[in-house]
Scaffold this motif. Structure first.
Motif, PDB file in Angstrom:
ATOM      1  N   LEU A   1       0.835  -1.205   0.000  1.00 36.42           N
ATOM      2  CA  LEU A   1       0.000   0.000   0.000  1.00 36.42           C
ATOM      3  C   LEU A   1       0.868   1.253   0.000  1.00 36.42           C
ATOM      4  O   LEU A   1       0.592   2.208  -0.728  1.00 36.42           O
ATOM      5  CB  LEU A   1      -0.957  -0.011   1.194  1.00 36.42           C
ATOM      6  N   GLU A   2       1.911   1.261   0.802  1.00 37.28           N
ATOM      7  CA  GLU A   2       2.834   2.398   0.839  1.00 37.28           C
ATOM      8  C   GLU A   2       3.526   2.583  -0.506  1.00 37.28           C
ATOM      9  O   GLU A   2       3.743   3.711  -0.954  1.00 37.28           O
ATOM     10  CB  GLU A   2       3.870   2.222   1.954  1.00 37.28           C
ATOM     11  N   GLU A   3       3.856   1.488  -1.161  1.00 35.67           N
ATOM     12  CA  GLU A   3       4.476   1.552  -2.485  1.00 35.67           C
ATOM     13  C   GLU A   3       3.533   2.212  -3.494  1.00 35.67           C
ATOM     14  O   GLU A   3       3.944   3.065  -4.283  1.00 35.67           O
ATOM     15  CB  GLU A   3       4.835   0.141  -2.947  1.00 35.67           C
ATOM     16  N   ILE A   4       2.275   1.829  -3.450  1.00 36.91           N
ATOM     17  CA  ILE A   4       1.298   2.426  -4.366  1.00 36.91           C
ATOM     18  C   ILE A   4       1.129   3.911  -4.067  1.00 36.91           C
ATOM     19  O   ILE A   4       1.119   4.740  -4.979  1.00 36.91           O
ATOM     20  CB  ILE A   4      -0.055   1.683  -4.302  1.00 36.91           C
ATOM     21  N   LEU A   5       1.023   4.285  -2.799  1.00 39.99           N
ATOM     22  CA  LEU A   5       0.896   5.698  -2.445  1.00 39.99           C
ATOM     23  C   LEU A   5       2.126   6.480  -2.891  1.00 39.99           C
ATOM     24  O   LEU A   5       2.015   7.622  -3.348  1.00 39.99           O
ATOM     25  CB  LEU A   5       0.676   5.858  -0.939  1.00 39.99           C
ATOM     26  N   GLY A   6       3.299   5.855  -2.800  1.00 38.54           N
ATOM     27  CA  GLY A   6       4.526   6.494  -3.252  1.00 38.54           C
ATOM     28  C   GLY A   6       4.497   6.787  -4.740  1.00 38.54           C
ATOM     29  O   GLY A   6       5.055   7.796  -5.194  1.00 38.54           O
ATOM     30  N   TRP A   7       3.861   5.911  -5.507  1.00 31.73           N
ATOM     31  CA  TRP A   7       3.740   6.137  -6.955  1.00 31.73           C
ATOM     32  C   TRP A   7       3.052   7.469  -7.225  1.00 31.73           C
ATOM     33  O   TRP A   7       3.481   8.245  -8.078  1.00 31.73           O
ATOM     34  CB  TRP A   7       2.959   4.986  -7.608  1.00 31.73           C
ATOM     35  N   PHE A   8       1.967   7.747  -6.501  1.00 29.50           N
ATOM     36  CA  PHE A   8       1.249   9.019  -6.667  1.00 29.50           C
ATOM     37  C   PHE A   8       2.173  10.187  -6.327  1.00 29.50           C
ATOM     38  O   PHE A   8       2.317  11.135  -7.097  1.00 29.50           O
ATOM     39  CB  PHE A   8       0.010   9.076  -5.772  1.00 29.50           C
ATOM     40  N   GLU A   9       2.778  10.120  -5.163  1.00 29.90           N
ATOM     41  CA  GLU A   9       3.585  11.225  -4.655  1.00 29.90           C
ATOM     42  C   GLU A   9       4.802  11.491  -5.545  1.00 29.90           C
ATOM     43  O   GLU A   9       5.175  12.646  -5.751  1.00 29.90           O
ATOM     44  CB  GLU A   9       3.982  10.945  -3.214  1.00 29.90           C
ATOM     45  N   GLU A  10       5.413  10.445  -6.093  1.00 30.25           N
ATOM     46  CA  GLU A  10       6.567  10.617  -6.983  1.00 30.25           C
ATOM     47  C   GLU A  10       6.207  11.411  -8.228  1.00 30.25           C
ATOM     48  O   GLU A  10       7.075  12.026  -8.846  1.00 30.25           O
ATOM     49  CB  GLU A  10       7.125   9.252  -7.406  1.00 30.25           C
ATOM     50  N   ARG A  11       4.967  11.402  -8.613  1.00 36.65           N
ATOM     51  CA  ARG A  11       4.521  12.109  -9.807  1.00 36.65           C
ATOM     52  C   ARG A  11       3.941  13.485  -9.506  1.00 36.65           C
ATOM     53  O   ARG A  11       3.431  14.155 -10.402  1.00 36.65           O
ATOM     54  CB  ARG A  11       3.496  11.244 -10.550  1.00 36.65           C
ATOM     55  N   GLY A  12       3.998  13.895  -8.249  1.00 35.92           N
ATOM     56  CA  GLY A  12       3.477  15.203  -7.875  1.00 35.92           C
ATOM     57  C   GLY A  12       1.989  15.215  -7.604  1.00 35.92           C
ATOM     58  O   GLY A  12       1.385  16.273  -7.469  1.00 35.92           O
ATOM     59  N   ILE A  13       1.388  14.025  -7.510  1.00 33.04           N
ATOM     60  CA  ILE A  13      -0.040  13.890  -7.196  1.00 33.04           C
ATOM     61  C   ILE A  13      -0.151  13.795  -5.676  1.00 33.04           C
ATOM     62  O   ILE A  13       0.501  12.974  -5.051  1.00 33.04           O
ATOM     63  CB  ILE A  13      -0.633  12.636  -7.871  1.00 33.04           C
ATOM     64  N   GLU A  14      -0.962  14.641  -5.102  1.00 37.99           N
ATOM     65  CA  GLU A  14      -1.092  14.709  -3.644  1.00 37.99           C
ATOM     66  C   GLU A  14      -2.149  13.722  -3.154  1.00 37.99           C
ATOM     67  O   GLU A  14      -3.293  13.772  -3.599  1.00 37.99           O
ATOM     68  CB  GLU A  14      -1.489  16.122  -3.226  1.00 37.99           C
ATOM     69  N   VAL A  15      -1.770  12.853  -2.230  1.00 36.38           N
ATOM     70  CA  VAL A  15      -2.717  11.928  -1.611  1.00 36.38           C
ATOM     71  C   VAL A  15      -3.318  12.647  -0.413  1.00 36.38           C
ATOM     72  O   VAL A  15      -2.619  13.004   0.531  1.00 36.38           O
ATOM     73  CB  VAL A  15      -2.025  10.612  -1.183  1.00 36.38           C
ATOM     74  N   LYS A  16      -4.633  12.854  -0.445  1.00 34.87           N
ATOM     75  CA  LYS A  16      -5.330  13.591   0.612  1.00 34.87           C
ATOM     76  C   LYS A  16      -6.068  12.675   1.583  1.00 34.87           C
ATOM     77  O   LYS A  16      -6.385  13.084   2.688  1.00 34.87           O
ATOM     78  CB  LYS A  16      -6.323  14.585   0.005  1.00 34.87           C
ATOM     79  N   GLY A  17      -6.363  11.445   1.156  1.00 36.66           N
ATOM     80  CA  GLY A  17      -7.053  10.499   2.018  1.00 36.66           C
ATOM     81  C   GLY A  17      -6.920   9.104   1.447  1.00 36.66           C
ATOM     82  O   GLY A  17      -6.709   8.936   0.249  1.00 36.66           O
ATOM     83  N   ILE A  18      -7.047   8.096   2.330  1.00 38.61           N
ATOM     84  CA  ILE A  18      -6.889   6.719   1.854  1.00 38.61           C
ATOM     85  C   ILE A  18      -8.149   5.879   2.008  1.00 38.61           C
ATOM     86  O   ILE A  18      -8.211   4.785   1.481  1.00 38.61           O
ATOM     87  CB  ILE A  18      -5.698   6.003   2.528  1.00 38.61           C
ATOM     88  N   ALA A  19      -9.146   6.361   2.723  1.00 40.71           N
ATOM     89  CA  ALA A  19     -10.397   5.613   2.858  1.00 40.71           C
ATOM     90  C   ALA A  19     -11.544   6.612   2.995  1.00 40.71           C
ATOM     91  O   ALA A  19     -11.888   6.972   4.113  1.00 40.71           O
ATOM     92  CB  ALA A  19     -10.352   4.676   4.057  1.00 40.71           C
ATOM     93  N   PRO A  20     -12.082   7.071   1.894  1.00 49.17           N
ATOM     94  CA  PRO A  20     -11.806   6.684   0.516  1.00 49.17           C
ATOM     95  C   PRO A  20     -10.519   7.328   0.007  1.00 49.17           C
ATOM     96  O   PRO A  20     -10.060   8.348   0.535  1.00 49.17           O
ATOM     97  CB  PRO A  20     -13.009   7.213  -0.258  1.00 49.17           C
ATOM     98  N   LEU A  21      -9.977   6.736  -1.051  1.00 49.48           N
ATOM     99  CA  LEU A  21      -8.785   7.283  -1.688  1.00 49.48           C
ATOM    100  C   LEU A  21      -9.154   8.603  -2.361  1.00 49.48           C
ATOM    101  O   LEU A  21     -10.119   8.666  -3.126  1.00 49.48           O
ATOM    102  CB  LEU A  21      -8.235   6.283  -2.706  1.00 49.48           C
TER     103      LEU A  21
END
Length: 120
Positions: free
Chosen positions: A59-79
């Protein structure tokens, strides 16, 4: 400095984003079931602590994919993710929420999710 996306750039990422998001949602559910079973009964057919840790790492790896591209993760449930952007000269966030199949929303930086409105 934040990466700034155009609407077209953000939409071009959407097919891969949807694949990553679907994998995240599936894995998040499997991890929740495993954690619940381990808390409730101490055992699970899905595994134990090692499997739970593997889910967390993935899950952390997938979230890292977003962040590496400059996409901000604001929540995970819901995504919930935001793409920093500029519309009509104003700084905004192009906003994608789990369950959406397209990028169709935005909000002004200072308003957050409560100010979410359809993209023009």
């Amino acid at each position: 400095m934040d990466r700034i996306f155009t609407v077209d750039e953000a939409r071009a990422i959407m097919p891969v984003l949807l694949e990553r998001a679907d994998a995240f949602v599936t894995m998040r559910g499997e991890m929740a079931e495993l954690a619940h079973e381990l808390r409730s009964t101490g055992t699970s057919e899905a595994g134990g602590l090692a499997e739970a840790k593997a889910y967390e790492a993935r899950l952390e790896e997938i979230l890292g994919w977003f962040e590496e591209r400059g996409i901000e993760v604001k929540g995970i449930a819901p995504l919930l993710v935001d793409f920093p952007a500029v519309l009509d000269g104003a700084r905004v966030r192009l906003c994608w929420l789990e369950g959406d199949r397209d990028l169709a929303w935005y909000h002004h930086d200072e308003l957050g999710f409560a100010g979410r409105r359809p993209l023009p």
